[in-house]
Write a protein that holds these residues in place. Structure first.
Motif, PDB file in Angstrom:
ATOM      1  N   MET A   1       0.804  -1.176   0.031  1.00 43.70           N
ATOM      2  CA  MET A   1      -0.006   0.061   0.010  1.00 43.70           C
ATOM      3  C   MET A   1       1.005   1.121   0.064  1.00 43.70           C
ATOM      4  N   PRO A   2       0.586   2.322  -0.933  1.00 46.70           N
ATOM      5  CA  PRO A   2       1.422   3.292  -0.843  1.00 46.70           C
ATOM      6  C   PRO A   2       1.312   4.230   0.301  1.00 46.70           C
ATOM      7  N   PRO A   3       2.565   4.894   0.476  1.00 45.90           N
ATOM      8  CA  PRO A   3       2.264   6.111   1.699  1.00 45.90           C
ATOM      9  C   PRO A   3       1.377   6.987   1.665  1.00 45.90           C
ATOM     10  N   SER A   4       0.880   7.472   2.502  1.00 50.22           N
ATOM     11  CA  SER A   4      -0.134   8.617   2.659  1.00 50.22           C
ATOM     12  C   SER A   4       0.718   9.725   2.263  1.00 50.22           C
ATOM     13  N   GLN A   6       0.473  12.655   4.042  1.00 44.83           N
ATOM     14  CA  GLN A   6       1.058  13.082   5.404  1.00 44.83           C
ATOM     15  C   GLN A   6       2.506  12.349   5.357  1.00 44.83           C
ATOM     16  N   GLN A   7       2.419  11.040   5.310  1.00 39.78           N
ATOM     17  CA  GLN A   7       3.477  10.299   5.476  1.00 39.78           C
ATOM     18  C   GLN A   7       4.572  10.602   4.508  1.00 39.78           C
ATOM     19  N   GLN A   8       4.420  10.921   3.268  1.00 39.69           N
ATOM     20  CA  GLN A   8       5.221  11.570   2.342  1.00 39.69           C
ATOM     21  C   GLN A   8       5.892  12.840   2.636  1.00 39.69           C
ATOM     22  N   GLN A   9       4.987  13.774   3.162  1.00 40.20           N
ATOM     23  CA  GLN A   9       5.345  15.019   3.685  1.00 40.20           C
ATOM     24  C   GLN A   9       6.455  14.871   4.991  1.00 40.20           C
ATOM     25  N   ASP A  10       5.825  14.067   5.861  1.00 40.65           N
ATOM     26  CA  ASP A  10       6.910  13.785   6.958  1.00 40.65           C
ATOM     27  C   ASP A  10       8.315  13.342   6.634  1.00 40.65           C
ATOM     28  N   ARG A  11       8.173  12.301   5.707  1.00 46.53           N
ATOM     29  CA  ARG A  11       9.422  11.725   5.108  1.00 46.53           C
ATOM     30  C   ARG A  11      10.387  13.037   4.443  1.00 46.53           C
ATOM     31  N   GLN A  12       9.839  13.637   3.654  1.00 46.22           N
ATOM     32  CA  GLN A  12      10.528  14.672   3.028  1.00 46.22           C
ATOM     33  C   GLN A  12      11.051  15.845   3.829  1.00 46.22           C
ATOM     34  N   ALA A  13      10.336  16.173   5.038  1.00 44.41           N
ATOM     35  CA  ALA A  13      10.760  17.034   6.102  1.00 44.41           C
ATOM     36  C   ALA A  13      11.896  16.293   7.021  1.00 44.41           C
TER      37      ALA A  13
END
Length: 119
Positions: A1-4, A6-13
């Motif tokens: 399942m692809p990350p949400s 919010q999870q993508q934004q947190d990972r980038q931060a």
């Protein structure tokens, strides 16, 4: 399942924070860190400024949408509906272009005589 999202934004931060920490703790040199991560120094300093001002939340992606547009139509004008608009006559468009729609354009006749009728 692809990350949400919010999870993508947190990972980038988290990645941006790692870049800032790398410059501070590992190299001690902003230029080397930027070269290593493939980012510009302007970008690095923008992230650093945001992190100092806002903390981790400052490293999250922001919208690139402009804050305002000086040429935008006012909201009250956009919300007004003039109602249905009827053409002045029963015809649509000028006579020259009405002929085009019916296949009566002079250039179209010459083309048809060379190639035969259009399907």
């Amino acid at each position: 399942m692809p990350p949400s999202l919010q999870q993508q934004q947190d990972r980038q931060a988290q990645h941006r924070l790692a870049v800032l920490r790398h410059a501070e703790e590992v190299t001690g040199n902003v230029s080397q860190t930027c070269r290593y991560y493939g980012i510009s120094r302007n970008c690095f300093y923008k992230w650093q400024r945001r992190y100092q001002d806002e903390g981790f939340e400052g490293l999250l992606d922001r919208s690139s949408k402009p804050h305002h547009c000086p040429h935008a139509t006012e909201a009250d004008v956009v919300n007004k509906s003039p109602g249905p608009v009827e053409p002045a006559s029963g015809k649509r468009g000028c006579a020259r272009h009405r002929g085009n729609r019916r296949g009566r354009h002079p250039g179209l006749r010459a083309f048809q005589s060379q190639r035969g009728p259009l399907p």
